[in-house]
Write an enzyme that holds these catalytic residues in place. Structure first.
Site, PDB file in Angstrom:
ATOM      1  N   ASP A 110       0.818  -1.221   0.000  1.00  0.00           N
ATOM      2  CA  ASP A 110       0.000   0.000   0.000  1.00  0.00           C
ATOM      3  C   ASP A 110       0.850   1.267   0.000  1.00  0.00           C
ATOM      4  O   ASP A 110       0.547   2.225  -0.721  1.00  0.00           O
ATOM      5  CB  ASP A 110      -0.940  -0.006   1.217  1.00  0.00           C
ATOM      6  CG  ASP A 110      -0.163  -0.011   2.528  1.00  0.00           C
ATOM      7  OD1 ASP A 110       0.784  -0.815   2.652  1.00  0.00           O
ATOM      8  OD2 ASP A 110      -0.484   0.793   3.413  1.00  0.00           O
ATOM      9  N   GLY A 111       1.948   1.257   0.784  1.00  0.00           N
ATOM     10  CA  GLY A 111       2.792   2.455   0.884  1.00  0.00           C
ATOM     11  C   GLY A 111       3.411   2.801  -0.453  1.00  0.00           C
ATOM     12  O   GLY A 111       3.295   3.939  -0.945  1.00  0.00           O
ATOM     13  N   ASP A 135       2.150  -8.395   4.921  1.00  0.00           N
ATOM     14  CA  ASP A 135       1.125  -7.880   5.846  1.00  0.00           C
ATOM     15  C   ASP A 135      -0.309  -8.184   5.366  1.00  0.00           C
ATOM     16  O   ASP A 135      -1.246  -8.139   6.154  1.00  0.00           O
ATOM     17  CB  ASP A 135       1.271  -6.364   6.018  1.00  0.00           C
ATOM     18  CG  ASP A 135       2.652  -5.958   6.522  1.00  0.00           C
ATOM     19  OD1 ASP A 135       3.330  -6.803   7.127  1.00  0.00           O
ATOM     20  OD2 ASP A 135       3.051  -4.803   6.298  1.00  0.00           O
ATOM     21  N   GLU A 231       2.988  -6.890  16.015  1.00  0.00           N
ATOM     22  CA  GLU A 231       3.851  -5.787  16.452  1.00  0.00           C
ATOM     23  C   GLU A 231       3.069  -4.502  16.753  1.00  0.00           C
ATOM     24  O   GLU A 231       3.522  -3.673  17.528  1.00  0.00           O
ATOM     25  CB  GLU A 231       4.946  -5.510  15.417  1.00  0.00           C
ATOM     26  CG  GLU A 231       4.431  -5.126  14.047  1.00  0.00           C
ATOM     27  CD  GLU A 231       5.552  -4.970  13.006  1.00  0.00           C
ATOM     28  OE1 GLU A 231       6.726  -4.957  13.376  1.00  0.00           O
ATOM     29  OE2 GLU A 231       5.218  -4.861  11.808  1.00  0.00           O
ATOM     30  N   ARG A 274       9.006 -16.830  27.919  1.00  0.00           N
ATOM     31  CA  ARG A 274      10.129 -16.616  26.993  1.00  0.00           C
ATOM     32  C   ARG A 274       9.561 -15.869  25.782  1.00  0.00           C
ATOM     33  O   ARG A 274       8.413 -16.103  25.389  1.00  0.00           O
ATOM     34  CB  ARG A 274      10.735 -17.934  26.521  1.00  0.00           C
ATOM     35  CG  ARG A 274      11.493 -18.701  27.583  1.00  0.00           C
ATOM     36  CD  ARG A 274      12.785 -17.997  27.999  1.00  0.00           C
ATOM     37  NE  ARG A 274      13.572 -18.793  28.928  1.00  0.00           N
ATOM     38  CZ  ARG A 274      13.399 -18.833  30.257  1.00  0.00           C
ATOM     39  NH1 ARG A 274      12.430 -18.106  30.807  1.00  0.00           N
ATOM     40  NH2 ARG A 274      14.171 -19.573  31.019  1.00  0.00           N
ATOM     41  N   ILE A 281      12.961 -13.038   9.568  1.00  0.00           N
ATOM     42  CA  ILE A 281      12.805 -14.441   9.140  1.00  0.00           C
ATOM     43  C   ILE A 281      11.472 -14.579   8.406  1.00  0.00           C
ATOM     44  O   ILE A 281      11.340 -15.347   7.463  1.00  0.00           O
ATOM     45  CB  ILE A 281      12.866 -15.365  10.381  1.00  0.00           C
ATOM     46  CG1 ILE A 281      14.309 -15.440  10.876  1.00  0.00           C
ATOM     47  CG2 ILE A 281      12.300 -16.752  10.083  1.00  0.00           C
ATOM     48  CD1 ILE A 281      14.488 -16.145  12.187  1.00  0.00           C
TER      49      ILE A 281
HETATM   50  N1  LIG Z   1       9.638   3.613  -3.341  1.00  0.00           N
HETATM   51  C1  LIG Z   1       9.630   4.269  -2.187  1.00  0.00           C
HETATM   52  N2  LIG Z   1      10.298   5.453  -2.049  1.00  0.00           N
HETATM   53  C2  LIG Z   1      10.319   6.100  -0.880  1.00  0.00           C
HETATM   54  N3  LIG Z   1       9.668   5.687   0.200  1.00  0.00           N
HETATM   55  C3  LIG Z   1       8.995   4.542   0.115  1.00  0.00           C
HETATM   56  C4  LIG Z   1       8.943   3.766  -1.067  1.00  0.00           C
HETATM   57  N4  LIG Z   1       8.202   2.664  -0.837  1.00  0.00           N
HETATM   58  C5  LIG Z   1       7.800   2.763   0.420  1.00  0.00           C
HETATM   59  N5  LIG Z   1       8.267   3.887   0.994  1.00  0.00           N
HETATM   60  C6  LIG Z   1       8.026   4.371   2.337  1.00  0.00           C
HETATM   61  O1  LIG Z   1       7.842   3.304   3.188  1.00  0.00           O
HETATM   62  C7  LIG Z   1       6.559   3.418   3.814  1.00  0.00           C
HETATM   63  C8  LIG Z   1       6.089   2.090   4.164  1.00  0.00           C
HETATM   64  O2  LIG Z   1       6.088   1.415   3.014  1.00  0.00           O
HETATM   65  P1  LIG Z   1       5.778  -0.046   3.182  1.00  0.00           P
HETATM   66  O3  LIG Z   1       6.933  -0.793   3.717  1.00  0.00           O
HETATM   67  O4  LIG Z   1       4.434  -0.190   3.807  1.00  0.00           O
HETATM   68  O5  LIG Z   1       5.749  -0.405   1.716  1.00  0.00           O
HETATM   69  P2  LIG Z   1       4.691  -1.189   1.072  1.00  0.00           P
HETATM   70  O6  LIG Z   1       4.843  -0.907  -0.348  1.00  0.00           O
HETATM   71  O7  LIG Z   1       3.374  -0.930   1.689  1.00  0.00           O
HETATM   72  O8  LIG Z   1       5.155  -2.687   1.292  1.00  0.00           O
HETATM   73  P3  LIG Z   1       5.195  -3.481   2.669  1.00  0.00           P
HETATM   74  O9  LIG Z   1       4.109  -2.973   3.526  1.00  0.00           O
HETATM   75  O10 LIG Z   1       5.025  -4.881   2.266  1.00  0.00           O
HETATM   76  O11 LIG Z   1       6.555  -3.222   3.220  1.00  0.00           O
HETATM   77  C9  LIG Z   1       5.753   4.164   2.796  1.00  0.00           C
HETATM   78  O12 LIG Z   1       4.574   4.713   3.301  1.00  0.00           O
HETATM   79  C10 LIG Z   1       6.768   5.197   2.372  1.00  0.00           C
HETATM   80  O13 LIG Z   1       6.861   6.199   3.327  1.00  0.00           O
HETATM   81  O1  LIG Z   2      12.322  -3.561   6.230  1.00  0.00           O
HETATM   82  P1  LIG Z   2      11.914  -2.919   7.518  1.00  0.00           P
HETATM   83  O2  LIG Z   2      12.070  -1.438   7.435  1.00  0.00           O
HETATM   84  O3  LIG Z   2      12.526  -3.532   8.703  1.00  0.00           O
HETATM   85  O4  LIG Z   2      10.327  -3.114   7.599  1.00  0.00           O
HETATM   86  C1  LIG Z   2       9.655  -3.880   8.536  1.00  0.00           C
HETATM   87  C2  LIG Z   2       8.198  -3.807   8.210  1.00  0.00           C
HETATM   88  O5  LIG Z   2       7.980  -4.271   6.894  1.00  0.00           O
HETATM   89  C3  LIG Z   2       7.048  -5.317   6.903  1.00  0.00           C
HETATM   90  O6  LIG Z   2       7.778  -6.522   6.966  1.00  0.00           O
HETATM   91  C4  LIG Z   2       6.230  -5.325   5.665  1.00  0.00           C
HETATM   92  O7  LIG Z   2       5.488  -4.152   5.584  1.00  0.00           O
HETATM   93  C5  LIG Z   2       6.238  -5.058   8.173  1.00  0.00           C
HETATM   94  O8  LIG Z   2       5.507  -6.194   8.575  1.00  0.00           O
HETATM   95  C6  LIG Z   2       7.312  -4.610   9.117  1.00  0.00           C
HETATM   96  O9  LIG Z   2       6.795  -3.773  10.119  1.00  0.00           O
HETATM   97 MG   LIG Z   3       2.582  -1.617   3.531  1.00  0.00          MG
END
Ligand SMILES: Nc1ncnc2c1ncn2[C@@H]1O[C@H](COP(=O)(O)OP(=O)(O)OP(=O)(O)O)[C@@H](O)[C@H]1O
Ligand SMILES: O=P(O)(O)OC[C@H]1O[C@](O)(CO)[C@@H](O)[C@@H]1O
Ligand SMILES: [Mg+2]
Length: 360
Positions: A110-111, A135, A231, A274, A281
């Site tokens: 989504d992000g 997620d 989390e 624990r 992982i």
């Molecule tokens: N390509 C990108 N460039 C800059 N910031 C990013 C990018 N992708 C993600 N982000 C930042 O990381 C935040 C969290 O992204 P997030 O990790 O949720 O990515 P996602 O695409 O939703 O995938 P996932 O939730 O599986 O990690 C986003 O809201 C944004 O702030």
């Molecule tokens: O790669 P990072 O910044 O440790 O992200 C961890 C986050 O990314 C995810 O694995 C996927 O969005 C979340 O479940 C977790 O909070």
């Molecule tokens: Mg996300």
């Protein structure tokens, strides 16, 4: 009739198993069926900013005919979930033209999809989205690539922890990922036989947790227990899930450790706890058969959407089929929370699992 196109593909957000399988499907279908050129953009928007492009071919990574992509975790293109996308938006938008792209397939959560959709609207990009995230919080799709493998990984960990917990009469607290949603915790908690599942969507009380543990022991002579905590879980009092005042905890401490402290503090009987934090992982490992299947069908469908000119759409899994849904609608409803009154929560409750204090 074939129309020559040059399409880009990138992976963005946290990595997960199945990303390489979708890259493989996109490259295969685009090159074999449509005779298009496919380029990979490394590190998502960072690669766009730097105008980096990697030519991808169907058997480009094969070794003596062995194709590693279907079963390889992570992403060969690299990914980012932070960066200076907003600061450089104009340059990134311009890169689409500079790289001579006719369309871009973005594999993200989504992000990332929200960021890329904004860039696409501003730059008039031809964008097609593919949902991925452990997620499983992308709306309008029942499945996102990577979720099934992560659920299997957590379930496997719960199986392992159950027998050591039983041997020592311990309460094992298992902290899992999920950001603001509890899909991972709920699915894996049910599949792995958890006694308590704490989710961001349903506030819990430590009294509820302790009551469940006491009942297991007193009523069922069940001296061990498995507590799965997402989390982002929250208490009914809306207090911070992590109390920095507790001596052994840092402000960045995990909620698993916090729950362990709280159980020791509030339980009326001595409980040996624990904590296991599964961490990254959960993002590793080879993709499950289901994730490979979903990734492959999504990749194929995304290429077909480009061919049909159906843009700003996301491929989605609904009722066992792959369909196209408007990306704007997906983003308006994401991140999708667990339904506190949904069938999975009701199933857990019916089995005596404490899932927080659900209001009727
Ligand atoms: N390509 C990108 N460039 C800059 N910031 C990013 C990018 N992708 C993600 N982000 C930042 O990381 C935040 C969290 O992204 P997030 O990790 O949720 O990515 P996602 O695409 O939703 O995938 P996932 O939730 O599986 O990690 C986003 O809201 C944004 O702030
Ligand atoms: O790669 P990072 O910044 O440790 O992200 C961890 C986050 O990314 C995810 O694995 C996927 O969005 C979340 O479940 C977790 O909070
Ligand atoms: Mg996300």
């Amino acid at each position: 009739m074939k129309t020559q196109k040059r399409i880009g593909i990138l992976t963005s957000g946290g990595d997960c198993p199945g990303l390489n399988a979708v890259i493989r499907a996109v490259v295969s279908h685009a090159t074999l069926t449509y005779d298009w050129e496919v380029i990979g953009i490394p590190y998502a928007t960072q690669g766009l900013l730097e105008q980096k492009a990697i030519a991808l071919s169907r058997h480009g990574l094969d070794l003596r005919g062995i194709d590693p992509l279907l079963s390889m975790g992570g992403t060969i293109l690299g990914s980012i979930n932070k960066g200076n996308t907003l600061e450089h938006a104009d340059e990134i938008i311009a890169s689409y033209q500079a790289l001579a792209l006719d369309a871009l397939i973005a594999v993200g959560g989504d992000g990332s999809l929200s960021i890329l959709n904004d860039l696409a609207c501003r730059g008039n990009w031809q964008l097609v989205a593919v949902p991925k995230t452990i997620d499983n919080d992308v709306a309008l799709t029942e499945r996102s690539i990577g979720f099934d493998t992560a659920v299997n990984t957590i379930t496997d960990a719960l199986n392992r922890l159950t027998f050591t917990a039983a041997s020592h009469d311990r309460v094992m607290i298992v902290e899992v990922m999920g950001r603001s949603t509890g899909h991972l915790a709920l699915h894996a908690g049910i599949a792995g036989g958890a006694d308590v599942i704490l989710l961001p969507e349903i506030p819990y009380s430590i009294q509820g947790v302790c009551r469940t543990l006491a009942e297991l022991r007193d009523r069922w002579a069940h001296k061990f227990a498995i507590v799965v905590v997402a989390e982002g879980a929250k208490t009914t009092n809306e207090v911070l899930s992590c109390d920095p005042a507790l001596p052994s905890l840092t402000p960045q401490c995990g909620i698993g450790q916090y729950i362990a402290e709280q159980i020791s503090r509030y339980s009326t009987m001595p409980i040996d706890t624990r904590v296991s934090v599964l961490g990254h992982i959960q993002r590793g490992g080879i993709p499950s058969a289901l994730d490979r299947l979903v990734a492959t069908t999504f990749g194929k469908a995304a290429v077909d959407l480009v061919a049909q000119g159906q843009l700003r759409q996301m491929v989605a899994w609904q009722n066992g089929r792959v369909v196209a849904v408007p990306l704007a609608e997906v983003l308006a409803h994401s991140p999708l929370p667990v339904d506190p009154n949904g069938y999975l929560v009701k199933t857990a409750q019916a089995l005596g699992i404490y899932v927080g204090d659900v209001l009727a």
